[in-house]
Design an enzyme around this catalytic site. Sequence first.
Site, PDB file in Angstrom:
ATOM      1  N   ASP A 168     -15.323  -0.537   3.263  1.00 51.66           N
ATOM      2  CA  ASP A 168     -16.558  -0.693   2.491  1.00 51.66           C
ATOM      3  C   ASP A 168     -17.563  -1.527   3.280  1.00 51.66           C
ATOM      4  O   ASP A 168     -17.248  -2.010   4.368  1.00 51.66           O
ATOM      5  CB  ASP A 168     -16.279  -1.327   1.115  1.00 51.66           C
ATOM      6  CG  ASP A 168     -15.857  -2.780   1.209  1.00 51.66           C
ATOM      7  OD1 ASP A 168     -15.706  -3.306   2.341  1.00 51.66           O
ATOM      8  OD2 ASP A 168     -15.701  -3.413   0.156  1.00 51.66           O
ATOM      9  N   ASP A 204     -19.813  -4.857   2.847  1.00 50.32           N
ATOM     10  CA  ASP A 204     -20.010  -6.034   2.005  1.00 50.32           C
ATOM     11  C   ASP A 204     -21.305  -6.731   2.398  1.00 50.32           C
ATOM     12  O   ASP A 204     -21.495  -7.086   3.562  1.00 50.32           O
ATOM     13  CB  ASP A 204     -18.838  -7.013   2.185  1.00 50.32           C
ATOM     14  CG  ASP A 204     -17.486  -6.373   1.886  1.00 50.32           C
ATOM     15  OD1 ASP A 204     -17.235  -6.070   0.718  1.00 50.32           O
ATOM     16  OD2 ASP A 204     -16.695  -6.171   2.834  1.00 50.32           O
ATOM     17  N   ASP A 261     -20.493  -3.175  -1.488  1.00 57.20           N
ATOM     18  CA  ASP A 261     -20.447  -4.309  -2.417  1.00 57.20           C
ATOM     19  C   ASP A 261     -21.638  -5.218  -2.163  1.00 57.20           C
ATOM     20  O   ASP A 261     -21.902  -5.586  -1.019  1.00 57.20           O
ATOM     21  CB  ASP A 261     -19.164  -5.149  -2.199  1.00 57.20           C
ATOM     22  CG  ASP A 261     -17.906  -4.463  -2.693  1.00 57.20           C
ATOM     23  OD1 ASP A 261     -18.010  -3.537  -3.521  1.00 57.20           O
ATOM     24  OD2 ASP A 261     -16.812  -4.873  -2.257  1.00 57.20           O
TER      25      ASP A 261
HETATM   26  P1  8DG Z   1     -12.318  -3.792   4.877  1.00 60.86           P
HETATM   27  O1  8DG Z   1     -13.393  -3.676   3.857  1.00 60.86           O
HETATM   28  O2  8DG Z   1     -12.772  -3.425   6.247  1.00 60.86           O
HETATM   29  O3  8DG Z   1     -11.077  -3.061   4.488  1.00 60.86           O
HETATM   30  O4  8DG Z   1     -11.857  -5.338   4.993  1.00 60.86           O
HETATM   31  P2  8DG Z   1     -12.531  -6.602   4.329  1.00 60.86           P
HETATM   32  O5  8DG Z   1     -14.018  -6.511   4.388  1.00 60.86           O
HETATM   33  O6  8DG Z   1     -11.916  -7.788   4.946  1.00 60.86           O
HETATM   34  O7  8DG Z   1     -11.995  -6.521   2.839  1.00 60.86           O
HETATM   35  P3  8DG Z   1     -12.774  -6.498   1.428  1.00 60.86           P
HETATM   36  O8  8DG Z   1     -11.781  -6.004   0.421  1.00 60.86           O
HETATM   37  O9  8DG Z   1     -14.048  -5.761   1.495  1.00 60.86           O
HETATM   38  O10 8DG Z   1     -13.033  -8.017   1.060  1.00 60.86           O
HETATM   39  C1  8DG Z   1     -13.852  -8.853   1.836  1.00 60.86           C
HETATM   40  C2  8DG Z   1     -13.646 -10.264   1.420  1.00 60.86           C
HETATM   41  O11 8DG Z   1     -14.228 -10.494   0.168  1.00 60.86           O
HETATM   42  C3  8DG Z   1     -12.169 -10.631   1.269  1.00 60.86           C
HETATM   43  O12 8DG Z   1     -11.889 -11.794   2.022  1.00 60.86           O
HETATM   44  C4  8DG Z   1     -11.989 -10.933  -0.180  1.00 60.86           C
HETATM   45  C5  8DG Z   1     -13.378 -11.321  -0.606  1.00 60.86           C
HETATM   46  N1  8DG Z   1     -13.707 -11.186  -2.008  1.00 60.86           N
HETATM   47  C6  8DG Z   1     -14.117 -12.234  -2.741  1.00 60.86           C
HETATM   48  N2  8DG Z   1     -14.393 -11.864  -4.010  1.00 60.86           N
HETATM   49  C7  8DG Z   1     -14.152 -10.532  -4.075  1.00 60.86           C
HETATM   50  C8  8DG Z   1     -14.265  -9.590  -5.116  1.00 60.86           C
HETATM   51  O13 8DG Z   1     -14.643  -9.895  -6.250  1.00 60.86           O
HETATM   52  N3  8DG Z   1     -13.942  -8.301  -4.808  1.00 60.86           N
HETATM   53  C9  8DG Z   1     -13.545  -7.947  -3.560  1.00 60.86           C
HETATM   54  N4  8DG Z   1     -13.257  -6.665  -3.306  1.00 60.86           N
HETATM   55  N5  8DG Z   1     -13.435  -8.830  -2.543  1.00 60.86           N
HETATM   56  C10 8DG Z   1     -13.724 -10.103  -2.806  1.00 60.86           C
HETATM   57  O14 8DG Z   1     -14.197 -13.352  -2.269  1.00 60.86           O
HETATM   58 MN    MN Z   2     -14.999  -4.999   3.229  1.00 65.15          MN
HETATM   59 MN    MN Z   3     -15.531  -5.387  -0.394  1.00 70.22          MN
END
Ligand code: 8DG
Ligand code: MN
Ligand code: MN
Length: 372
Positions: free
Chosen positions: A205, A207, A296
């Site tokens: 995703d 962020d 996100d």
């Molecule tokens: P990816 O997307 O490439 O798979 O890896 P990522 O970017 O490290 O994972 P992520 O699932 O998108 O999460 C990014 C960071 O955000 C992770 O350290 C956890 C943190 N996070 C929060 N709050 C929330 C929340 O409410 N939802 C999600 N999905 N992640 C959150 O601190």
């Molecule tokens: Mn992510």
């Molecule tokens: Mn995310």
Amino acid sequence: FNTSPSSSCVQVSQYACQRRTPLQDINQIFTDAFEILAENCEFLGNKELCKSFLRASAVLKSLRFPIATMKDLDGLPLLGNEMKTIIEEILEDGKCARVLDVINGERYKSFKLFTSIFGVGLKTSEKWFRMGFRTLEEIKNNPEFKFTKMQKYGFLHYEDITSYISKSEALEIYDFVRDIILKLVPDAVVTLTGGFRRGKERGHDVDIIITCPRKEKEKSILHNTITILKNQGLILFYDINESTFVETKLPSKKVDALDHFQKCFIIFKLVKEGVGATNIKDNEMESKNWKAVRVDFVITPYKQYAYALLGWTGSRQFERDLRRYATNEKKMMLDNHGLFDKTKNVFLDAYTEEDIFEHLGLEYLEPWDRNA
Ligand code: 8DG
Ligand code: MN
Ligand code: MN
């Protein structure tokens, strides 16, 4: 430090926040095994063992040398007999029977499949598994099911959402969104966070974290941005969670607690320039010139921004270790909203991530060294 497997003075911390963990993982054959076993424990509800596997994996990820013999493990923390047995088996056979059993197991396969749907977590997966379902088709075509709106869109865009997002796609969306936000609020701060901030080339995703130094000015950004994107036809799905943040509340004791900031989970329509229209002649099928991408947004007050940025940059394991370190070594409580010093009974203000590391008495680690 820890560049040589044989040097006896090497000290590896038990906390990821006291180790550098770059993206390049030269012990991936072992860390992949541990992460599969951790995920299986998560699917089984065994939180303690899940934690142990993830911590062991994170230790190996921080090593600058490949594990070649059992002797290389001397002095490393968090590697108990269970972990060592697995490493030994992989060193001897190149694989681990326990891991193979897991990935061929019904439960693991089904949970992997079900949780890959946007809007499906452990609870729903458990329910579907108990009901005897094993494939997406069985679930999708079941007229009895009532899906959440999120799941409905998760199924609709399943192929796109489960394929990887490249860094250039992430940057394209980020630049596009930032331009819109800066036209609304010129002094807004818009940052690409998550895995891409840690230097990853691919992600699941995009962020994006947003704030504004002028108090309260961040509050209008999300709804106005979503309206603009919707009017341009670029939103396939969105779900806004309004802020429930209370400034006086102590940081959460739970290491995996979600934060209370305003956020939005989006399926974004990324239109690919020059694809589609010209292909129609060659191809009877309607060719799709866009890709559904998970995005996100999180919006924070300026005062909490550094904490939220640190929290959203991850990795998840790095965040868990930061919180564990704060609690166990500093008598402090850390979460995405702030840092509370229990000895002095005060919240510690921070405007940069460096401030937070300093409060914790830690050497600063760049985002690309946080890939635990
Ligand atoms: P990816 O997307 O490439 O798979 O890896 P990522 O970017 O490290 O994972 P992520 O699932 O998108 O999460 C990014 C960071 O955000 C992770 O350290 C956890 C943190 N996070 C929060 N709050 C929330 C929340 O409410 N939802 C999600 N999905 N992640 C959150 O601190
Ligand atoms: Mn992510
Ligand atoms: Mn995310």
